[in-house]
Design a protein around this motif. Structure first.
Motif, mmCIF file in Angstrom:
data_model
loop_
_atom_site.group_PDB
_atom_site.id
_atom_site.type_symbol
_atom_site.label_atom_id
_atom_site.label_comp_id
_atom_site.label_asym_id
_atom_site.label_seq_id
_atom_site.Cartn_x
_atom_site.Cartn_y
_atom_site.Cartn_z
ATOM 1 N N ALA A 167 0.830 -1.210 0.000
ATOM 2 C CA ALA A 167 0.000 0.000 0.000
ATOM 3 C C ALA A 167 0.861 1.255 0.000
ATOM 4 N N LYS A 168 1.894 1.266 0.825
ATOM 5 C CA LYS A 168 2.779 2.434 0.877
ATOM 6 C C LYS A 168 3.467 2.642 -0.474
ATOM 7 N N GLU A 169 3.873 1.552 -1.102
ATOM 8 C CA GLU A 169 4.483 1.641 -2.431
ATOM 9 C C GLU A 169 3.471 2.154 -3.459
ATOM 10 N N ALA A 170 2.236 1.681 -3.389
ATOM 11 C CA ALA A 170 1.197 2.137 -4.318
ATOM 12 C C ALA A 170 0.925 3.630 -4.132
ATOM 13 N N VAL A 171 0.891 4.084 -2.885
ATOM 14 C CA VAL A 171 0.689 5.511 -2.613
ATOM 15 C C VAL A 171 1.866 6.319 -3.153
ATOM 16 N N ALA A 172 3.087 5.842 -2.933
ATOM 17 C CA ALA A 172 4.259 6.551 -3.464
ATOM 18 C C ALA A 172 4.159 6.673 -4.981
ATOM 19 N N LYS A 173 3.725 5.610 -5.647
ATOM 20 C CA LYS A 173 3.595 5.632 -7.108
ATOM 21 C C LYS A 173 2.527 6.625 -7.556
ATOM 22 N N VAL A 174 1.410 6.666 -6.861
ATOM 23 C CA VAL A 174 0.344 7.588 -7.257
ATOM 24 C C VAL A 174 0.778 9.044 -7.043
ATOM 25 N N LEU A 175 1.754 9.238 -6.151
ATOM 26 C CA LEU A 175 2.275 10.587 -5.886
ATOM 27 C C LEU A 175 3.501 10.911 -6.737
ATOM 28 N N GLY A 176 3.872 10.012 -7.635
ATOM 29 C CA GLY A 176 5.024 10.255 -8.493
ATOM 30 C C GLY A 176 6.343 9.817 -7.896
ATOM 31 N N ALA A 177 6.317 9.181 -6.731
ATOM 32 C CA ALA A 177 7.500 8.632 -6.057
ATOM 33 C C ALA A 177 8.663 9.616 -5.951
ATOM 34 N N PRO A 178 8.402 10.838 -5.478
ATOM 35 C CA PRO A 178 9.513 11.784 -5.342
ATOM 36 C C PRO A 178 10.419 11.402 -4.165
ATOM 37 N N ALA A 179 11.655 11.823 -4.220
ATOM 38 C CA ALA A 179 12.581 11.608 -3.102
ATOM 39 C C ALA A 179 12.072 12.385 -1.888
ATOM 40 N N GLY A 180 12.381 11.891 -0.711
ATOM 41 C CA GLY A 180 12.076 12.614 0.518
ATOM 42 C C GLY A 180 10.774 12.253 1.199
ATOM 43 N N LEU A 181 10.030 11.278 0.656
ATOM 44 C CA LEU A 181 8.805 10.855 1.340
ATOM 45 C C LEU A 181 9.172 10.016 2.556
ATOM 46 N N ASN A 182 8.509 10.288 3.666
ATOM 47 C CA ASN A 182 8.721 9.524 4.895
ATOM 48 C C ASN A 182 7.679 8.421 4.951
ATOM 49 N N TRP A 183 8.111 7.165 4.939
ATOM 50 C CA TRP A 183 7.191 6.024 4.926
ATOM 51 C C TRP A 183 6.216 6.055 6.095
ATOM 52 N N GLN A 184 6.646 6.553 7.237
ATOM 53 C CA GLN A 184 5.769 6.557 8.404
ATOM 54 C C GLN A 184 4.722 7.659 8.344
ATOM 55 N N ASP A 185 4.801 8.536 7.353
ATOM 56 C CA ASP A 185 3.767 9.555 7.149
ATOM 57 C C ASP A 185 2.540 8.987 6.428
ATOM 58 N N CYS A 186 2.588 7.711 6.108
ATOM 59 C CA CYS A 186 1.479 7.022 5.446
ATOM 60 C C CYS A 186 1.217 5.733 6.218
ATOM 61 N N GLU A 187 0.202 5.768 7.061
ATOM 62 C CA GLU A 187 -0.139 4.600 7.880
ATOM 63 C C GLU A 187 -1.405 3.949 7.338
ATOM 64 N N VAL A 188 -1.377 2.637 7.219
ATOM 65 C CA VAL A 188 -2.554 1.897 6.784
ATOM 66 C C VAL A 188 -3.287 1.409 8.032
ATOM 67 N N ALA A 189 -4.523 1.834 8.168
ATOM 68 C CA ALA A 189 -5.351 1.462 9.320
ATOM 69 C C ALA A 189 -6.583 0.723 8.811
ATOM 70 N N THR A 190 -7.356 0.198 9.748
ATOM 71 C CA THR A 190 -8.563 -0.548 9.382
ATOM 72 C C THR A 190 -9.746 -0.019 10.178
ATOM 73 N N ALA A 191 -10.817 0.317 9.472
ATOM 74 C CA ALA A 191 -12.045 0.777 10.110
ATOM 75 C C ALA A 191 -12.750 -0.411 10.770
ATOM 76 N N GLU A 192 -13.695 -0.117 11.646
ATOM 77 C CA GLU A 192 -14.481 -1.177 12.288
ATOM 78 C C GLU A 192 -15.151 -2.071 11.262
ATOM 79 N N SER A 193 -15.496 -1.506 10.123
ATOM 80 C CA SER A 193 -16.153 -2.265 9.057
ATOM 81 C C SER A 193 -15.190 -3.234 8.356
ATOM 82 N N GLY A 194 -13.884 -3.071 8.610
ATOM 83 C CA GLY A 194 -12.875 -3.878 7.937
ATOM 84 C C GLY A 194 -12.240 -3.168 6.755
ATOM 85 N N GLN A 195 -12.788 -2.014 6.387
ATOM 86 C CA GLN A 195 -12.271 -1.243 5.262
ATOM 87 C C GLN A 195 -10.898 -0.659 5.603
#
Length: 146
Positions: free
Chosen positions: A48-76
């Motif tokens: 997911a983090k890699e997919a987000v980096a790609k959608v943002l153009g994968a510029p240098a300087g992105l902090n991986w921990q600035d993108c956290e994958v969480a799960t809603a109560e619904s499972g989403q």
């Protein structure tokens, strides 16, 4: 308007070898909440983090921990975006990112779809689907909404 799509796949077995051989990788890539997950969940979160980096153009300087994958109560799954990731999204005019995850041995797959919604569309979303709004909209004022 769709602004971009990012996709990534991770071989779960290979990912497990990497994290076993390089424990610092986990600390560098994942937030404390993500570190407590099992290997499959971590692999799909890395995708997911890699997919987000790609959608943002994968510029240098992105902090991986600035993108956290969480799960809603619904499972989403949803993203908690802050810092370098939120800044880059805003710079590109992205104010919403959808996330889809799946894992089935031996692969984990993630797709991130970035879009721009007008103020009227955002208000409509907030009014008629407040849970979806909370889970996926990047705002100027709230770093913990994804």
């Amino acid at each position: 308007m769709i602004m971009g799509i990012g996709v990534d796949t991770v071989n779960i077995e290979r990912f497990e070898r990497i994290i076993t051989e390089t424990p610092a990788f986990i600390r560098r890539i994942f937030t404390p909440n993500e570190r407590s997950r099992n290997v499959r969940s971590q692999a799909v979160r890395f995708a997911a983090k890699e997919a987000v980096a790609k959608v943002l153009g994968a510029p240098a300087g992105l902090n991986w921990q600035d993108c956290e994958v969480a799960t809603a109560e619904s499972g989403q799954p949803y993203l908690i975006i802050r810092g370098t990731i939120a800044d880059r999204a805003r710079k590109l005019g992205i104010n919403r990112i959808h996330l889809s995850l799946t894992h089935d041995e031996p692969m984990a797959i993630a797709i991130a779809t970035a879009e721009y919604l007008s103020d009227a569309e955002l208000e409509h979303l907030r009014k008629f689907n407040p849970e979806s709004y909370r889970l996926s909209v990047i705002t100027e004022t709230s770093a913990d909404e994804g």
